[in-house]
Scaffold this active site. Sequence first.
Site, short mmCIF file in Angstrom:
data_model
loop_
_atom_site.label_atom_id
_atom_site.label_comp_id
_atom_site.label_asym_id
_atom_site.label_seq_id
_atom_site.Cartn_x
_atom_site.Cartn_y
_atom_site.Cartn_z
CD GLU A 254 -3.82 -6.27 2.94
OE1 GLU A 254 -4.52 -5.47 3.58
OE2 GLU A 254 -2.59 -6.23 2.92
CD GLU B 240 -3.07 -0.99 2.19
OE1 GLU B 240 -2.88 -0.26 3.17
OE2 GLU B 240 -4.12 -1.63 2.01
#
Length: 686
Positions: A324, A175
Amino acid sequence: MKSAVIARLATLLCVLTLTPVITHAQPAEPYPPLVLGTAWYPEQWPESRWDADLELMHKAGITMVRVGEFAWSRFEPSEGHYELDWLDHAVAAAGRHGIYVVIGTPSAAPPAWLTQKYPETLRTLEDGRRDQHGNRQQFNWANPKYRQLSRDMAEQLAKRFGHNPFVIGWQIDNEYANESYDEATRAQFQAWLKDRYKTLDNLNTRWTTSYWSETYQSWDQVPIQTKYGNPGLLLSWKRFVSDTWRSYQKNQLDAIRAHSDRHQFITTNMMGWFDGYDHYTVSQDLDLASWDDYVGQGQLDRYSNGAAHDLTRGFLRKNFWVMETQPGAVNWQKINNALDKGEVRAMAWHDIGHGADAVSYWQWRSALNGQEQYHGTLVGTDGTPVPLYAEVAQLGKEFVKAGPTLAGTSVRSDVAILHSYDSRWAINWQRHNNTYDPVAELVSYYKPLRDLSQSVDIVNPSAPLTQYKLVVAPGLNVLSDAEAKNLIAYVEQGGNLVLGQRSAMKDGDNTLQTERQPGPLVSLLGGRVDQYYALIDPVPVSGDWGTGTSQQWAELLSTKDPDTKVLMRFGKSNGWLDDQPAAITRKVGKGSITYIGAYLDPASMTKAAKWMLDMSNVQPKLGTVPEGVDVYPREGPHGKVYILVNFATTPQTVTLPTSMQDVLNDTTTTTVTLPTYGVSVLTPTR
Ligand code: GAL
């Protein structure tokens, strides 16, 4: 008790029988077409526990674990001393249980020794303070020393696992999010500007720096500005940030490629609507796009979440992974409510329907300490399943069952929505009406277009467009010359282009277009925006799409070309807008161009969407379905597959246009009845 003993014995037997396969091994099969995964942190647990966890995963139908992405202090406990044996054991253990592995490079979490020894690798916050060890993402993405150390780390991993048959892919970092505002980075930005603009005269002209005495006489005078500043400078900084993430990523990616099997994919996990950098720029070197899909507080919003899937699918214009997603609840919202019973399964099928080939839960088990103790998991602190485990295990069975039908299929849409980071940034820097959210604007178009056509792509304005019958550009505020050419060519070749409010106000430097909106498309449209108005109260609109309102924003349009028709007009409001055009359209050969200057209320937007689809001859992919039922068509070399999910609060019956195979139930049917959160996977019978 007895069954627990039998289960243990079965595990042991399974481990014993499979052990010989491990070391020399090849996995029995290629990894499945639908991957069910989880984030697993073996470094947080004794090795003696791993088999029990993996066996529980295996029982749930989990076929992939993502590992390693925060484990740098375990991989390299001191500079240049790498310890990768434990990961080798973990990968082998996963392989023994028929579970494949994605390895994350650990650069989102540098070890304490590293930032202590090389403090310049810590990022500098915008207020000038240096970040510190103890959280994550504290590194400086532009720092050469950090790049060297993270490349060395990635290279070690690739050398060790680049040909391991159980390792199917790589995730670089985790991320990408934070920039650094140190002086060395600022010097890199100035060099980047020089490379792009060549001369200061050019930069000064294109940014109109005669305004507020902003004129630069040397490159080192140029500051970093991120919120309130010259629009050309703001946009350039964002582009620099994007290019720097790309080179940050490429630094590790090249090291992995050099030492790995070409079958191992390389991805990074992105974040849906997050706009910290241009995802089209960063994606281009990757094999696969993936993202982390969290609902956070509340329930799944199938439109904004669905659009985020379609956005991610558009980065490389192919299927993607959900790297995720939340097992029930997160820990970072104001209220971390759990998704309803059945909703996690429904969401997984919604993901697959939008083109995901993998759904992976974060995380398997909570670290006993660390910042995320309250986050949802699949097993509890005692290592036994939490209630949601059974729902995920059901998915595991379903993925096996539906996998062969969905293998090789992808989403094919007749409709595309254009999305650009430049435009979103530009609107957000100068919203003009503080409630104006460019993502909400995009979703206001997306929702009815998705419901009525049942399939929408989201792509950037320079993407190939000829395959689409309809292209809709809500809020395409910044339009570069190259993008304008792409749109003009699309219309001239027979495409139908609809521009939404605030489109084509600026050029590729975020400079106002001198022709007014929509800039280079004015003559094609045969009309333009004469004036824009931020609204406090909604104003009435009426015309071909019935009567409704425009909210937040209104653009007074005018027509110049006799072929340009007025579709909607504003009603009585501020005097300026009264009875003036709010939407106009012009046919161009077999194609057309339309401009909508009103921010339509949902009911009017639905009528507008119906008009757009009718004039472009777009049909719903499956046919009419009851409200609340989502249809997700995928197509492959062997035909079409439709996933249906019922998000209504009551059971719904769908009448199918033809007889279909119900893949999960092994039946043939012409109707399906779905309970709330019910799922059906259908393929026409041959
Ligand atoms: C993601 C992150 C994970 C975990 C998760 C919790 O943003 O990649 O490591 O922190 O959030 O929801």
